[in-house]
Design a protein around this motif. Structure first.
Motif, PDB file in Angstrom:
ATOM      1  N   ILE A  71      15.954  50.233  18.153  1.00 55.61           N
ATOM      2  CA  ILE A  71      14.991  51.324  18.049  1.00 55.61           C
ATOM      3  C   ILE A  71      14.213  51.497  19.351  1.00 55.61           C
ATOM      4  O   ILE A  71      13.982  52.609  19.811  1.00 55.61           O
ATOM      5  N   GLN A  72      13.804  50.383  19.938  1.00 52.57           N
ATOM      6  CA  GLN A  72      13.022  50.477  21.168  1.00 52.57           C
ATOM      7  C   GLN A  72      13.820  51.164  22.272  1.00 52.57           C
ATOM      8  O   GLN A  72      13.308  52.003  23.009  1.00 52.57           O
ATOM      9  N   GLN A  73      15.098  50.812  22.360  1.00 55.03           N
ATOM     10  CA  GLN A  73      15.946  51.445  23.363  1.00 55.03           C
ATOM     11  C   GLN A  73      16.140  52.933  23.047  1.00 55.03           C
ATOM     12  O   GLN A  73      16.123  53.790  23.928  1.00 55.03           O
ATOM     13  N   CYS A  74      16.298  53.235  21.787  1.00 53.53           N
ATOM     14  CA  CYS A  74      16.463  54.629  21.354  1.00 53.53           C
ATOM     15  C   CYS A  74      15.233  55.461  21.716  1.00 53.53           C
ATOM     16  O   CYS A  74      15.346  56.573  22.230  1.00 53.53           O
ATOM     17  N   LEU A  75      14.032  54.900  21.452  1.00 50.56           N
ATOM     18  CA  LEU A  75      12.801  55.631  21.733  1.00 50.56           C
ATOM     19  C   LEU A  75      12.575  55.844  23.226  1.00 50.56           C
ATOM     20  O   LEU A  75      11.850  56.757  23.625  1.00 50.56           O
ATOM     21  N   SER A  76      13.183  55.009  24.056  1.00 51.47           N
ATOM     22  CA  SER A  76      12.936  55.092  25.492  1.00 51.47           C
ATOM     23  C   SER A  76      13.449  56.388  26.100  1.00 51.47           C
ATOM     24  O   SER A  76      12.972  56.806  27.159  1.00 51.47           O
TER      25      SER A  76
ATOM     26  N   ILE B 232      13.926  59.344  24.116  1.00 46.90           N
ATOM     27  CA  ILE B 232      13.574  60.504  23.288  1.00 46.90           C
ATOM     28  C   ILE B 232      12.297  61.125  23.841  1.00 46.90           C
ATOM     29  O   ILE B 232      11.323  60.425  24.118  1.00 46.90           O
ATOM     30  N   LYS B 233      12.322  62.431  24.006  1.00 52.50           N
ATOM     31  CA  LYS B 233      11.138  63.116  24.528  1.00 52.50           C
ATOM     32  C   LYS B 233       9.984  62.982  23.536  1.00 52.50           C
ATOM     33  O   LYS B 233      10.181  63.101  22.325  1.00 52.50           O
ATOM     34  N   PRO B 234       8.752  62.742  24.043  1.00 50.48           N
ATOM     35  CA  PRO B 234       7.586  62.614  23.140  1.00 50.48           C
ATOM     36  C   PRO B 234       7.416  63.814  22.210  1.00 50.48           C
ATOM     37  O   PRO B 234       7.067  63.663  21.048  1.00 50.48           O
TER      38      PRO B 234
ATOM     39  N   LEU C 166       9.958  63.559  19.411  1.00 48.85           N
ATOM     40  CA  LEU C 166       9.569  62.498  18.492  1.00 48.85           C
ATOM     41  C   LEU C 166       8.402  62.958  17.611  1.00 48.85           C
ATOM     42  O   LEU C 166       8.394  62.726  16.395  1.00 48.85           O
ATOM     43  N   SER C 167       7.434  63.634  18.234  1.00 51.22           N
ATOM     44  CA  SER C 167       6.296  64.147  17.482  1.00 51.22           C
ATOM     45  C   SER C 167       6.746  65.139  16.427  1.00 51.22           C
ATOM     46  O   SER C 167       6.284  65.110  15.282  1.00 51.22           O
TER      47      SER C 167
END
Length: 600
Positions: free
Chosen positions: A134-139, A141-143, A146-147
């Motif tokens: 998940i941490q790698q995935c979130l790195s 993804i545009k904020p 994600l929002s």
């Protein structure tokens, strides 16, 4: 290049957040594609703004908005881009839905392109959630994406929404957070925002300025939080954030913001003011809270920045609140108190107009008239009253007020105000065909030294020809002409040219002090048939001295321009040829001068 897919990554974060907020609040209306790629919309902000956007495919070719923002892309355009993109996605989903229906119905006539799209969707790679970091995935993804996902998912999954609120909101609103001082936190934003810049005079960092971009980025967060608190009816926190935002901006504003097109302090003041109005109108806001808001706004309104820079009308906000929470008499008491406190401020007239409007709203016409009479010494109030009388064609009363204003201006030595009153009198006299008064007023305006040629020409049409020369001579004796010449027109010289007063023009050019060379270049050609020999001698003397005293290409260019003007005089070409030969001999080592003299 800005496109519908990438504008979120390109638009400044503050503008993007504002635009997204406008879009999500439904501020975009009348969205229409007038022709292929040409979109128009109306966006509701401080008022309704018109937005136009041109697209070539997904590429944003150009945009226009009639809002006052003079930076790059504005929040209204961004809101419209969100709307256009959302509209396009809805159309795409609609097409896909129709395709699915056709497929279910056994329709074999599907386009090849549509078939390819379906095959691509069906061939989407499957994965096991257990294998994903998940941490790698979130790195990556545009904020913003994600929002958007969190909002969509929380709106359909109550369990996720509860966990989200417990994690981030409940703690913020818990009893243990009641001691949180949002005022101090906002103050710290400004206190900690100074950054050092290396001085060009010393080899150390000693020039301090405020990092405004960081300040307003953090204020964004607080104002968003205040808006959220308002929805949760946490009114004290909303009040604290909004009022402190106004106070801190007023106490810390500096000239640097005047020249920053990307940051508008007014926007943040407007947001804070809107929040305060919403709190005051909220059914659960107590009278004590409203009174506290009003008292603090009185203090904030006294901060000079809000008057000197006109970044936000705190007085207007205060008056709106004042009228909504107090009786009319109490509201008037507050205005009278402010009038006394600010009796020496330049914008006092705005408070006077508010008081007048309030009295008129209460049908107190006589008191409103008394207030206007009391403050007629303010030029803005007098001008307003004069124009009102002119509209009613009460010209004699208007002239009386103007004469009073002229006497007051003379006592105070405000020449500019005197000129303004004379111009209004001239309008009245022209409108009522009072020729003798028009002549007298034009003469006074000419003597005052402003727009003299305009009044000279008016007078020339009004004075009988046989009287004109004497009238003009007497009038010009009353004007202290300064004899200054530049590349702008000289009024005295212009009149002598038009009146064909060659001797007077020659005397003026001969006696010119500062700017005599410019005077010759502008006006000598008018005297070519009467004074060429004397003017050539003047040119030669001035240019010899000028060349001796000045070194540099810009001076040599001026010499060349003067020589061209000198050639226009009778015998000027011969004189220029000789002078150029002399300069070539004397200044042969000045290569830049030699280049300028090649044209001769």
């Amino acid at each position: 290049m800005i496109t519908l897919d990438n504008f979120e990554a390109i638009v400044p974060f503050k503008i993007l957040m504002r635009g997204q907020e406008y879009y999500e609040l439904g501020a975009v209306s009348d969205l229409e594609e007038a022709s292929s790629g040409e979109w128009t919309a109306t966006v509701d902000g401080t008022r309704s703004y018109t937005v136009e956007i041109s697209l070539e495919g997904d590429k944003v070719d150009s945009w226009y908005c009639d809002c006052p923002y003079d930076g790059g892309i504005c929040k209204h355009v961004v809101a419209t881009l969100f709307a256009i993109r959302d509209n396009s996605e809805k159309v795409s989903r609609s097409v896909f839905s129709k395709m699915s229906v056709l497929e279910d119905d056994g329709d074999e006539e599907m386009d090849v392109e549509e078939s390819v799209d379906l095959e691509r969707i069906e061939d989407t790679v499957l994965y096991s959630p257990v294998d994903v970091d998940i941490q790698q995935c979130l790195s990556f993804i545009k904020p913003q994406e994600l929002s958007r996902f969190i909002c969509e998912y929380a709106s359909t999954n109550q369990e996720f929404k509860t966990a989200l609120l417990d994690r981030f909101i409940t703690k913020e609103l818990s009893k243990t957070s009641k001691d949180k001082d949002y005022r101090k936190e906002i103050q710290k934003i400004f206190e900690n925002s100074f950054q050092s810049k290396k001085s060009r005079y010393h080899n150390r960092y000693d020039d301090f300025s405020r990092d405004w971009e960081t300040v307003f980025s953090q204020l964004d967060t607080f104002l968003e939080k205040a808006d959220f608190f308002l929805k949760l009816e946490s009114l004290d926190d909303t009040i604290a954030i909004a009022l402190q935002t106004l106070r801190s901006i007023g106490e810390n504003y500096d000239d640097e913001l005047l020249y920053d097109d990307d940051i508008s302090a007014s926007d943040y003041c407007e947001q804070a003011g809107d929040l305060i109005l919403k709190v005051v109108r909220h059914p659960k806001t107590t009278q004590q809270q409203k009174t506290g808001i009003l008292q603090e706004l009185c203090q904030i309104a006294g901060i000079s920045i809000y008057h000197d820079y006109d970044i936000y009308d705190v007085d207007d906000l205060m008056m709106q609140i004042n009228l909504s929470i107090q009786s009319a008499d109490k509201a008037l008491e507050l205005i009278d108190k402010l009038l006394e406190e600010r009796k020496d401020s330049y914008d006092l007239y705005q408070l006077v107009l508010r008081k007048v409007d309030m009295l008129l709203g209460q049908k107190e016409q006589e008191k409103a008239d008394d207030t206007i009479r009391q403050y007629l010494y303010l030029s803005e109030i007098r001008e307003m009253e004069v124009k009102k009388l002119m509209e009613r064609e009460q010209y004699d009363e208007a002239v009386r007020l103007l004469d009073e204003g002229i006497e007051l201006s003379k006592k105070e030595e405000y020449d500019g105000t005197t000129g303004k009153w004379l111009k209004l009198k001239l309008k009245i006299f022209e409108r009522t065909n009072r020729t003798s008064e028009v002549i007298d007023t034009c003469r006074l305006l000419f003597i005052s030294g402003r727009e003299q040629l305009e009044y000279y020409h008016k007078l020339k049409t009004l004075i009988p020809k046989e009287q004109w020369k004497v009238f003009l001579d007497e009038m010009m004796k009353e004007v202290p002409f300064n004899g200054y010449f530049s590349f702008d027109r000289n009024v005295e010289a212009e009149i002598y040219v038009e009146e064909k007063e060659d001797e007077r023009l020659f005397h003026l050019l001969s006696s010119a002090g500062f700017g005599q060379l410019e005077a010759l270049m502008q006006y000598a050609h008018h005297l070519k048939n009467s004074h060429s020999e004397q003017l050539i001698d003047m040119y030669i003397s001035i240019l010899i001295d000028y060349a001796e005293r000045n070194i540099g290409r810009k001076y040599y260019e001026q010499i060349a321009r003067a020589l061209l003007c000198m050639q226009e005089l009778n015998g000027g070409k011969v004189a220029v040829k000789q002078l150029v030969e002399d300069f070539r001999t004397i200044y042969k080592r000045r290569s830049a001068m030699m280049e300028e003299l090649r044209r001769f």
